[in-house]
Design a protein around this motif. Sequence first.
Motif, mmCIF file in Angstrom:
data_model
loop_
_atom_site.group_PDB
_atom_site.id
_atom_site.type_symbol
_atom_site.label_atom_id
_atom_site.label_comp_id
_atom_site.label_asym_id
_atom_site.label_seq_id
_atom_site.Cartn_x
_atom_site.Cartn_y
_atom_site.Cartn_z
ATOM 1 N N UNK A 115 0.842 -1.202 -0.008
ATOM 2 C CA UNK A 115 -0.141 0.108 0.009
ATOM 3 C C UNK A 115 0.861 1.363 0.131
ATOM 4 N N UNK A 116 1.971 1.440 0.679
ATOM 5 C CA UNK A 116 2.810 2.570 1.126
ATOM 6 C C UNK A 116 3.593 2.634 -0.261
ATOM 7 N N UNK A 117 4.168 1.361 -0.753
ATOM 8 C CA UNK A 117 4.957 1.594 -1.963
ATOM 9 C C UNK A 117 4.191 1.940 -3.264
ATOM 10 N N UNK A 118 3.060 1.576 -3.297
ATOM 11 C CA UNK A 118 2.249 2.067 -4.633
ATOM 12 C C UNK A 118 2.137 3.590 -4.422
ATOM 13 N N UNK A 119 2.011 4.240 -3.365
ATOM 14 C CA UNK A 119 1.892 5.600 -3.142
ATOM 15 C C UNK A 119 2.702 6.480 -3.608
ATOM 16 N N UNK A 120 4.224 5.915 -3.423
ATOM 17 C CA UNK A 120 5.093 6.380 -3.643
ATOM 18 C C UNK A 120 5.895 6.174 -5.057
ATOM 19 N N UNK A 121 5.224 4.919 -5.611
ATOM 20 C CA UNK A 121 5.725 4.474 -6.823
ATOM 21 C C UNK A 121 6.900 3.747 -6.939
ATOM 22 N N UNK A 122 7.281 3.041 -5.797
ATOM 23 C CA UNK A 122 8.270 2.240 -5.893
ATOM 24 C C UNK A 122 7.976 0.859 -6.120
ATOM 25 N N UNK A 123 8.170 0.562 -7.205
ATOM 26 C CA UNK A 123 7.937 -1.053 -8.179
ATOM 27 C C UNK A 123 8.545 -1.925 -7.385
ATOM 28 N N UNK A 124 9.903 -1.872 -7.276
ATOM 29 C CA UNK A 124 10.740 -2.845 -6.744
ATOM 30 C C UNK A 124 10.203 -3.438 -5.424
ATOM 31 N N UNK A 125 9.432 -2.554 -4.480
ATOM 32 C CA UNK A 125 9.142 -2.883 -3.292
ATOM 33 C C UNK A 125 7.798 -3.516 -3.435
ATOM 34 N N UNK A 126 6.749 -2.946 -4.453
ATOM 35 C CA UNK A 126 5.672 -3.513 -4.630
ATOM 36 C C UNK A 126 6.034 -5.092 -5.269
ATOM 37 N N UNK A 127 6.863 -5.315 -6.149
ATOM 38 C CA UNK A 127 7.157 -6.475 -6.672
ATOM 39 C C UNK A 127 7.596 -7.508 -5.628
#
Length: 645
Positions: free
Chosen positions: A187-199
Amino acid sequence: MRKLLLMLLLCIPVFGFAQNKTVDSLEKVLASAKADTIRSDLYYKIALELQRMDPVQAEKMIGQSMAIAQKTNFQKGIANVYSFKSIQSSYKGEFDSMKVYSEKCIEIAKKVNFPLGVAKGENGLGIFYWQTGNFSEAIKNHLSALAIREKLKDTVGIATSLGNLALVYFDNQNSKEAERNALLSVELAKKVNKSNIVISNLQLLANVYGQDGKFDKALARDAEAFILCKQHNDMRGLSQVYSNMANCYTAMKQYDKGLKYQLEVLKIDEFFGDKKNISDTYMNISAAYADQKEFKPALDWMLKGLKYARESKYKQGEKQGWGALSNIYEQLGDYKNGLAAHQKYQSMSVDLINEKSNQQIALMQTQFDTEKKEQKITLLNKENTIQKLSISKQATTIAIIIGLLIVALVVAGLVYNRNKLKQKAQLQAQMLQHQDTLTKAVIDAEEHERKRIGADLHDGVGQLFSAVKMNLNGLFERINLQRDEDRFLAENTLALVDESCKEVRMISHQMMPSSLLKSGIASDLKKFIEKIDADSLKIKLETTGFKDQLESNVETMLYRIIQETINNVIKHANATQLDITLKRYDNEITAVIKDNGVGFDTTKAGSFEGIGLKNILTRIEYLRGTIDCQSALGMGTTVTVNVPA
């Protein structure tokens, strides 16, 4: 529809992605950057992006960052490079190096007040302990990093720490906490557009769901992660996506698909040279063959996986490998190797997961959550209090509260420090008293033993020598020795026996001086010196202030110290002259022993480990005294001893 989407995605070649957009953007900024600190930081950020795509280029970029940081003494930049090298070592399975780099990062970051750097170092240590199976320490470090990042309001860092906590909880068989932390991280990583954390967290969620048998849900997470990997050219992420999907297909008994994607994973792992992930992939392939009852290929793949797990010190993977290997050997009828593998699995299981570890983890998580709740409650209470106060009374009330708080803190601090100093003084006094008791016991035991040995020498060996001398005299009087050689031999034998009697008597007197506590130290030293051959060593003794005798233990130990020092001169110094000055003042006794011998290099004094020297130092320590030794090669030696009177 979901299955069709998955098949279309998997048809895209692994290495066909475009250049990462973030890397392009960073390189444009780098081209126009002037300040060295900015350039070092940009090289570091580019290396972070390339780390999951092109390890060779990532290594070049981080090298540029370090070169600039070292040249300009940019300490924050150096700390960032060490944090990068820590994660890089994790990918390579070099966990010892990972720990070293993380600790260096923390050390530098603390020196230059760089809290974000400290958080990165704590993050690295958390990954190190996770990878090596110490889950309680891993949780501790990740919570420490999370606390710093929340204080800094670093959303990217918070998402990273939550994801790392999720990984540790998953491997520690706590799926509920793993899912909770992973969802928060996504949820947090999507807000700041950090794809590697989302992945990374989508892959973890896929593992959680796959482990629970929710394969459709797991594959849906993999599909979402795959799209992001494609968009951002995330090769490491793609490797994990393929691995998750392969495991799902294997669990669904679709073995051909499972093995196909495991081999794709292996290609990417070998491209990165990642021993830890190679180990995982080999073991997953082995599991697929074992599930099909093909145990011989399963054995081959599992042995390869264990080899890489040991090389990378990946303890969690090694433990799982031994357990699987035990089952394979059992199916092949090799019960001896099966038993050995199972014993190894049990041993590693005890080391990695135990009740104490789980309690520590739960306690740290509870403490962290409690602290956060208390902070929120305190903040809300303060806000409510301020709202209820009228504007005219706010300043006065706040001032009174602050004043009382300061007074309370000062008083509490004074009381705490006073108690702490008092406890410290009591502890030190007890330690000193205990040390005195032990030292006195050792010295008393030694004196007692010296007296016993001296008495045994005098009464036992001395009497025997006297009897031998008497018997030999009687024997030679009865025998008529005709040859001069026989008479010479007889006389020489009697002389040797007589000399032995004197030597034994002298040693026994040194071990147990007969008048030590009767005549006083000055008189006893004089008698001891008179027994030393003046032709080989001339000794001059000067004593002052010893009209009254000292306390018995002090006198005994001081006598032994000077006696041992004289013996050392006789044995080692090759001296012809020895001057001894012994003076007693109101509060101190000083002894100076000076010889004209060969001397020695005082810088190497620490290598001398003789019993005599240890005895001297033990007695000096007991008397609360000091000893100083001044010497040089060919210049003689001066030993100065000072003890309280």
